[in-house]
Design a protein around this motif. Sequence first.
Motif, PDB file in Angstrom:
ATOM      1  N   ARG A 160       0.842  -1.216   0.000  1.00 10.30           N
ATOM      2  CA  ARG A 160       0.000   0.000   0.000  1.00 10.30           C
ATOM      3  C   ARG A 160       0.870   1.256   0.000  1.00 10.30           C
ATOM      4  NH1 ARG A 160      -5.976   0.230   0.707  1.00 10.30           N
ATOM      5  NH2 ARG A 160      -6.648  -1.936   0.950  1.00 10.30           N
ATOM      6  N   GLU A 161       1.998   1.229   0.720  1.00  8.65           N
ATOM      7  CA  GLU A 161       2.925   2.377   0.676  1.00  8.65           C
ATOM      8  C   GLU A 161       3.488   2.512  -0.738  1.00  8.65           C
ATOM      9  OE1 GLU A 161       3.850   4.630   3.295  1.00  8.65           O
ATOM     10  OE2 GLU A 161       1.969   3.682   3.888  1.00  8.65           O
ATOM     11  N   GLY A 162       3.842   1.368  -1.318  1.00  8.35           N
ATOM     12  CA  GLY A 162       4.465   1.360  -2.645  1.00  8.35           C
ATOM     13  C   GLY A 162       3.582   1.969  -3.716  1.00  8.35           C
ATOM     14  N   GLU A 163       2.296   1.620  -3.690  1.00 11.29           N
ATOM     15  CA  GLU A 163       1.416   2.135  -4.752  1.00 11.29           C
ATOM     16  C   GLU A 163       1.234   3.646  -4.651  1.00 11.29           C
ATOM     17  OE1 GLU A 163      -2.307   0.021  -4.292  1.00 11.29           O
ATOM     18  OE2 GLU A 163      -2.953   1.344  -2.679  1.00 11.29           O
ATOM     19  N   LYS A 164       1.524   4.210  -3.455  1.00 15.05           N
ATOM     20  CA  LYS A 164       1.411   5.669  -3.303  1.00 15.05           C
ATOM     21  C   LYS A 164       2.602   6.380  -3.932  1.00 15.05           C
ATOM     22  CE  LYS A 164       0.182   5.507   1.285  1.00 15.05           C
ATOM     23  NZ  LYS A 164       0.133   6.027   2.616  1.00 15.05           N
ATOM     24  N   ILE A 165       3.773   5.742  -3.910  1.00 15.59           N
ATOM     25  CA  ILE A 165       4.989   6.453  -4.342  1.00 15.59           C
ATOM     26  C   ILE A 165       5.554   5.962  -5.673  1.00 15.59           C
ATOM     27  CG2 ILE A 165       5.699   7.034  -1.978  1.00 15.59           C
ATOM     28  CD1 ILE A 165       7.780   4.698  -2.259  1.00 15.59           C
ATOM     29  N   ALA A 166       5.057   4.811  -6.153  1.00 14.03           N
ATOM     30  CA  ALA A 166       5.703   4.235  -7.345  1.00 14.03           C
ATOM     31  C   ALA A 166       4.696   3.855  -8.423  1.00 14.03           C
ATOM     32  CB  ALA A 166       6.508   3.001  -6.945  1.00 14.03           C
ATOM     33  N   GLU A 167       5.181   3.840  -9.662  1.00 15.16           N
ATOM     34  CA  GLU A 167       4.359   3.322 -10.762  1.00 15.16           C
ATOM     35  C   GLU A 167       4.633   1.837 -10.977  1.00 15.16           C
ATOM     36  OE1 GLU A 167       4.603   6.492 -14.171  1.00 15.16           O
ATOM     37  OE2 GLU A 167       6.284   6.732 -12.804  1.00 15.16           O
ATOM     38  N   LEU A 168       5.745   1.381 -10.431  1.00 14.66           N
ATOM     39  CA  LEU A 168       6.119  -0.024 -10.578  1.00 14.66           C
ATOM     40  C   LEU A 168       6.790  -0.503  -9.284  1.00 14.66           C
ATOM     41  CD1 LEU A 168       6.810  -2.642 -12.222  1.00 14.66           C
ATOM     42  CD2 LEU A 168       8.893  -1.472 -12.970  1.00 14.66           C
ATOM     43  N   ILE A 169       6.284  -1.593  -8.719  1.00 15.68           N
ATOM     44  CA  ILE A 169       6.949  -2.219  -7.573  1.00 15.68           C
ATOM     45  C   ILE A 169       7.667  -3.466  -8.078  1.00 15.68           C
ATOM     46  CG2 ILE A 169       6.644  -3.400  -5.345  1.00 15.68           C
ATOM     47  CD1 ILE A 169       4.105  -1.718  -4.925  1.00 15.68           C
ATOM     48  N   ILE A 170       8.981  -3.506  -7.875  1.00 15.78           N
ATOM     49  CA  ILE A 170       9.745  -4.707  -8.209  1.00 15.78           C
ATOM     50  C   ILE A 170      10.018  -5.443  -6.902  1.00 15.78           C
ATOM     51  CG2 ILE A 170      11.918  -5.601  -9.124  1.00 15.78           C
ATOM     52  CD1 ILE A 170      12.002  -3.277 -11.066  1.00 15.78           C
ATOM     53  N   ALA A 171       9.370  -6.594  -6.736  1.00 12.63           N
ATOM     54  CA  ALA A 171       9.532  -7.354  -5.501  1.00 12.63           C
ATOM     55  C   ALA A 171      10.597  -8.431  -5.683  1.00 12.63           C
ATOM     56  CB  ALA A 171       8.208  -7.990  -5.119  1.00 12.63           C
ATOM     57  N   ILE A 172      11.393  -8.628  -4.638  1.00 14.41           N
ATOM     58  CA  ILE A 172      12.344  -9.747  -4.629  1.00 14.41           C
ATOM     59  C   ILE A 172      11.921 -10.652  -3.472  1.00 14.41           C
ATOM     60  CG2 ILE A 172      14.754 -10.455  -4.431  1.00 14.41           C
ATOM     61  CD1 ILE A 172      15.515  -7.569  -5.299  1.00 14.41           C
ATOM     62  N   ALA A 173      11.559 -11.886  -3.796  1.00 17.13           N
ATOM     63  CA  ALA A 173      11.053 -12.800  -2.762  1.00 17.13           C
ATOM     64  C   ALA A 173      12.145 -13.116  -1.746  1.00 17.13           C
ATOM     65  CB  ALA A 173      10.554 -14.079  -3.410  1.00 17.13           C
ATOM     66  N   PRO A 174      11.864 -12.987  -0.448  1.00 14.22           N
ATOM     67  CA  PRO A 174      12.854 -13.420   0.543  1.00 14.22           C
ATOM     68  C   PRO A 174      13.068 -14.927   0.455  1.00 14.22           C
ATOM     69  CG  PRO A 174      11.056 -12.172   1.567  1.00 14.22           C
ATOM     70  CD  PRO A 174      10.634 -12.484   0.160  1.00 14.22           C
ATOM     71  N   GLU A 175      14.195 -15.387   0.975  1.00 11.62           N
ATOM     72  CA  GLU A 175      14.480 -16.825   0.949  1.00 11.62           C
ATOM     73  C   GLU A 175      13.574 -17.584   1.913  1.00 11.62           C
ATOM     74  OE1 GLU A 175      18.581 -17.890   1.492  1.00 11.62           O
ATOM     75  OE2 GLU A 175      19.193 -16.390   0.000  1.00 11.62           O
ATOM     76  N   GLY A 176      13.438 -18.911   1.676  1.00 12.72           N
ATOM     77  CA  GLY A 176      12.684 -19.760   2.597  1.00 12.72           C
ATOM     78  C   GLY A 176      11.284 -20.021   2.076  1.00 12.72           C
ATOM     79  N   ARG A 177      10.866 -21.297   2.151  1.00 10.86           N
ATOM     80  CA  ARG A 177       9.519 -21.660   1.695  1.00 10.86           C
ATOM     81  C   ARG A 177       8.794 -22.487   2.750  1.00 10.86           C
ATOM     82  NH1 ARG A 177      10.895 -18.208  -0.960  1.00 10.86           N
ATOM     83  NH2 ARG A 177      11.112 -18.011  -3.206  1.00 10.86           N
TER      84      ARG A 177
END
Length: 332
Positions: free
Chosen positions: A296-313
Amino acid sequence: MQTRVLEIDEKSLKEAKNIILEGGAVAFPTETVYGLGANAFNGKAVENIFRIKGRPNDNPLIVHVHKDYDILSLVSHIPEYAKKLAKEFLPGPLTMVYKSKGTVSSAVSCGLDTLAIRIPSHSGAQQFLKYVNLPIAAPSANLSKHVSPTASEHVYSDLQGKIPLILEGGRCDGGLESTVLDCTGDIPVVLRSGLITREMIESCVGKCGEYAYKDGDKALSPGLKYKHYSPNCRTCLFDSSEIKSALEAYDKERANGIKVALLCDNNTAELAGERVVLKLGETQSEFAANLYYLLREGEKIAELIIAIAPEGRDGIMKSVINRLSKACGSKL
Ligand code: AMP
Ligand code: MG
């Protein structure tokens, strides 16, 4: 309609109860995400919840009750393993699905003969549910398909003008929707993963299945077939082994004038230099608690969110990655 956000006290609880008794909807905090609640006995009130959210009318709702509520007035049978699980994990972020007695409106379960019940542990939720003393049908208090709300301001920004009251309960510290567990068969089956993991359920009652939704299934849990949780901006997801590619993608988009934000754990953030980063934290619980908040913070400040998945499943990472993939699933 004016939407008010009120701290939980005798006065706001009284207002909340009046709204519920008149067939209206009230948003309230829980330890997972904020819920949008209506009287489960009142079909019109329940239908109104679907309308407010724009929720598909085949996606059933979870009924929330306080910890002393007589659940056997709502469901016909509680198996022994479910009693054991309830003793261990409730109140808490675990929703249990039973055969319904048919006492609540059929709109709650969208015609299914089962009923999903949850006893939240959040003290504000307990106060509200106890004060109203009714089963409260409540999905997450967001517009359908948007990111679930983990703070009252998220509810406000999605539903202002559509509901009269939001009970303020601070940030939700769990941060992901409850585990949904089918308790209608011989063994429990996880329908939706959450903070109460399959491993935790197995160590309590021995056996636990897991339902894997496949496209086209007549869904056992209809909500699973819907895309959920997406922010209102472009998103994409990289694996933890692809940090270099993610950073290159960031730089390429940035060079084209696109406002970009990276979403990653704190360790990965150290490699990001001067780039804009939304930091998920250091522990698995922090990732869960911060994920929706940061989307929700990201959509306020960015046009694109690039997520990097943390390790561990394993453990709760299964749920974190499940929600992250649903939100940011596509590749660039
Ligand atoms: P939400 O309210 O958005 O957290 O979604 C509720 C989830 O609970 C959805 O995934 C539903 O499919 C699931 N659910 C609710 N009621 C039932 C039920 N009677 N049987 C199976 N799943 C249910
Ligand atoms: Mg939801």
